[in-house]
Design a protein around this motif. Structure first.
Motif, short mmCIF file in Angstrom:
data_model
loop_
_atom_site.label_atom_id
_atom_site.label_comp_id
_atom_site.label_asym_id
_atom_site.label_seq_id
_atom_site.Cartn_x
_atom_site.Cartn_y
_atom_site.Cartn_z
N VAL A 8 39.67 48.04 46.56
CA VAL A 8 41.20 48.16 46.93
C VAL A 8 41.68 46.90 46.37
O VAL A 8 43.02 47.20 45.90
N SER A 9 41.28 45.85 46.78
CA SER A 9 41.89 44.74 46.38
C SER A 9 42.07 44.50 44.98
O SER A 9 43.31 44.07 44.29
N ASP A 10 41.03 44.66 44.09
CA ASP A 10 41.31 44.83 42.69
C ASP A 10 42.29 45.66 42.22
O ASP A 10 42.93 45.39 41.16
N LEU A 11 42.44 46.70 42.73
CA LEU A 11 43.38 47.65 42.27
C LEU A 11 44.65 47.44 42.43
O LEU A 11 45.74 47.33 41.64
N PHE A 12 45.00 46.68 43.83
CA PHE A 12 46.14 45.95 44.21
C PHE A 12 46.51 45.06 43.13
O PHE A 12 47.82 44.82 42.67
N ALA A 13 45.45 44.06 42.86
CA ALA A 13 45.72 43.17 41.71
C ALA A 13 45.80 43.74 40.48
O ALA A 13 46.97 43.00 39.65
N ALA A 14 45.47 44.59 40.06
CA ALA A 14 45.70 45.28 38.60
C ALA A 14 47.30 45.90 38.58
O ALA A 14 47.82 45.58 37.58
N VAL A 15 47.65 46.45 39.89
CA VAL A 15 49.00 47.17 39.81
C VAL A 15 49.93 45.82 39.78
O VAL A 15 50.91 45.88 39.06
N GLY A 16 49.52 44.82 40.63
CA GLY A 16 50.70 43.78 40.69
C GLY A 16 50.54 42.97 39.40
O GLY A 16 51.60 42.68 39.07
N SER A 17 49.56 42.73 38.75
CA SER A 17 49.52 42.07 37.49
C SER A 17 50.25 42.89 36.40
O SER A 17 50.97 42.03 35.58
N TYR A 18 49.98 44.19 36.29
CA TYR A 18 50.53 44.84 35.35
C TYR A 18 52.07 44.93 35.68
O TYR A 18 52.98 45.11 34.60
N GLY A 19 52.37 45.26 36.83
CA GLY A 19 53.86 45.09 37.31
C GLY A 19 54.62 43.86 36.64
O GLY A 19 55.87 43.98 36.13
N PHE A 60 41.82 39.09 41.18
CA PHE A 60 40.75 39.82 41.28
C PHE A 60 39.52 39.45 41.69
O PHE A 60 39.30 38.09 41.80
N SER A 61 38.69 40.07 42.27
CA SER A 61 37.42 39.73 42.77
C SER A 61 36.49 39.06 41.86
O SER A 61 36.44 39.27 40.55
N SER A 62 35.58 38.08 42.25
CA SER A 62 34.55 37.73 41.25
C SER A 62 33.55 38.78 40.99
O SER A 62 33.40 39.59 41.68
N GLY A 63 32.79 38.52 39.90
CA GLY A 63 31.87 39.35 39.29
C GLY A 63 32.21 40.83 38.35
O GLY A 63 33.47 40.48 38.01
N ASN A 64 31.29 41.41 38.02
CA ASN A 64 31.60 42.35 36.97
C ASN A 64 32.81 43.47 37.49
O ASN A 64 33.85 43.63 36.44
N GLN A 65 32.87 43.66 38.54
CA GLN A 65 34.00 44.61 39.01
C GLN A 65 35.31 44.12 39.02
O GLN A 65 36.30 44.79 38.16
N GLY A 66 35.50 42.84 39.29
CA GLY A 66 36.68 42.06 38.91
C GLY A 66 37.30 41.94 37.55
O GLY A 66 38.48 42.09 37.18
N ALA A 67 36.20 41.55 36.76
CA ALA A 67 36.42 41.49 35.50
C ALA A 67 36.78 42.76 34.53
O ALA A 67 37.80 42.96 33.79
N ILE A 68 36.03 43.74 35.10
CA ILE A 68 36.38 45.19 34.43
C ILE A 68 37.69 45.62 34.86
O ILE A 68 38.49 46.13 33.80
N THR A 69 37.84 45.50 36.27
CA THR A 69 39.16 46.10 36.43
C THR A 69 40.40 44.98 35.81
O THR A 69 41.47 45.83 35.51
N ALA A 70 40.35 43.85 35.72
CA ALA A 70 41.33 43.00 34.99
C ALA A 70 41.32 43.57 33.52
O ALA A 70 42.43 43.57 32.99
N ALA A 71 40.30 43.74 33.02
CA ALA A 71 40.34 44.41 31.36
C ALA A 71 40.86 45.51 31.28
O ALA A 71 41.57 45.75 30.14
N THR A 72 41.07 46.45 32.16
CA THR A 72 41.82 47.70 32.05
C THR A 72 43.05 47.46 31.71
O THR A 72 43.80 48.23 31.39
N ILE A 73 43.80 46.26 32.41
CA ILE A 73 45.18 45.97 32.11
C ILE A 73 45.47 46.19 30.54
O ILE A 73 46.23 46.50 30.12
N SER A 74 44.67 44.84 30.01
CA SER A 74 44.63 45.18 28.42
C SER A 74 44.53 46.21 27.69
O SER A 74 45.09 46.69 26.86
N SER A 75 43.48 47.05 28.19
CA SER A 75 43.10 48.11 27.55
C SER A 75 44.15 49.16 27.77
O SER A 75 44.55 50.02 26.72
N PHE A 76 44.84 49.32 28.78
CA PHE A 76 46.12 50.24 29.17
C PHE A 76 47.24 49.86 28.05
O PHE A 76 47.85 50.54 27.66
#
Length: 165
Positions: A8-19, A60-76
């Motif tokens: 949930v934290s990573d999703l909020f970070a992704a939405v906030g970052s993208y916004g 974003f959280s540390s580790g793979n999950q945070g990195a992958i979630t952050a990368a989705t912003i660029s992919s999007f």
């Protein structure tokens, strides 16, 4: 609660970052309509969006999950760019590097290369990168090689599976 639930934290970070990135892009679009050189605006968009993305990285959280979630912003963003590039008007082409973006996919391929290469390199490098580069102990040889290979594959895949070939 958000700190305990990294998904949930990573999703909020992704939405906030993208916004935030959309807001900055909108600001540059408005400034570009004031008659300022569109090539300058395009460079400023590149600089500011990249810096905003990096400033949001700690959200974003540390580790793979945070990195992958952050990368989705660029992919999007890449997906949106690919969808929009075919519908660009003559006015919008002033913001692009070339007059006809459909015949020159180098910029899109470079972005795909960086996103896929950097993202995959970080994941593989952290997992398997025991031998470090002599000039940068934070980077591994396997991560560097992975970046080159995955970036190349992504770029070639883009060229062979899209309208750009």
């Amino acid at each position: 609660m958000l700190a305990r639930n990294t998904v949930v934290s990573d999703l909020f970070a992704a939405v906030g970052s993208y916004g935030l990135q959309l807001a900055i892009l909108s600001l540059w679009t408005i400034i570009g309509q004031l008659g300022i050189d569109l090539r300058l605006i395009r460079k400023l968009v590149h600089i500011s969006l990249g810096l905003v993305f990096m400033l949001c990285w700690p959200l974003f959280s540390s580790g793979n999950q945070g990195a992958i979630t952050a990368a989705t912003i660029s992919s999007f963003n890449i997906i949106i760019l690919l969808l929009r590039v075919g519908r660009m008007s003559k006015d919008e082409q002033g913001m692009s590097k070339v007059a006809d973006p459909r015949t020159s996919p180098i910029g899109v391929a470079a972005i795909c290369n960086l996103c896929a290469g950097d993202g995959v390199a970080g994941i593989v490098g952290k997992k398997f990168g025991r031998q470090k580069l002599p000039y940068n102990k934070n980077k591994s040889i396997v991560g560097t090689v992975t970046m080159a290979i995955s970036g190349f594959i992504t770029s070639i895949g883009l060229m062979t599976t899209s309208q750009f070939h």
